[in-house]
Write an enzyme that holds these catalytic residues in place. Structure first.
Site: not given
Length: 181
Positions: A20, A42, A50
């Site tokens: 990512y 998000e 995350w």
């Protein structure tokens, strides 16, 4: 607190975050569905790590019709229940509702700005605080940290990468919005 670049360098075993970091974080997005996907991810990260979201990203895409805004905006109670029963994603009523409501709100923005990106571009540049106010006025479940990460991850706010990070140069070569103040 370590930066994302420092974290990824210190944890080479974390291939999800490395991938990512190297290929998505901070890179400008132009498609509305891509921007919507990032906003939904998000929002779903709130209160979680995350890495949890990255590991479930494919499941999110499948469950939310590849984040096609027009499809998600039409979701009904049956779709909400389907999503809340889906163990492959985050099963939180507020977050599921936020995806649907925010898709509907983006459709409204398209009428005035042509696209979600058009809306973002029309308001750029703003400070983090101004962006947060605007997002809170426009969308649901968009607190300061969600807005900051969404905008940084899509190239509207600076700070995704340290200047000495090799990915910084890749992102900068694409002239993200924060470089075009």
């Amino acid at each position: 607190m370590a930066t994302y670049c420092e974290y990824c360098n210190a944890h080479p075993e974390d291939t999800f975050n490395r991938e990512y970091h190297d290929t998505q974080y901070g890179f400008p997005l132009s498609g509305d569905d891509e921007l919507f996907e990032r906003l939904v991810l998000e929002i779903n990260q709130a209160g979680l790590s995350w890495i949890t979201i990255l590991k479930k990203a494919d499941n999110f895409r499948n469950s939310y019709d590849n984040f096609k805004i027009e499809k998600v905006a039409k979701y009904n109670e049956k779709d909400r229940e389907r999503l809340l029963a889906d163990a492959g994603i985050i099963r939180n009523r507020l977050k599921v509702n936020a995806a649907i409501v925010n898709a509907q709100k983006i459709l409204g923005l398209k009428k005035d700005f042509g696209s979600f990106k058009g809306w973002l571009d029309a308001h750029h540049p703003l400070t983090k605080e101004e962006w947060t106010k605007l997002f809170k006025k426009t969308f649901v479940f968009t607190g300061g940290e969600i807005v900051n990460e969404f905008l940084m991850s899509t190239g509207y706010l600076s700070g995704a990468h340290e200047e000495q990070c090799p990915v910084y140069r890749k992102v900068a070569s694409l002239r993200p919005a924060w470089m075009r103040k």
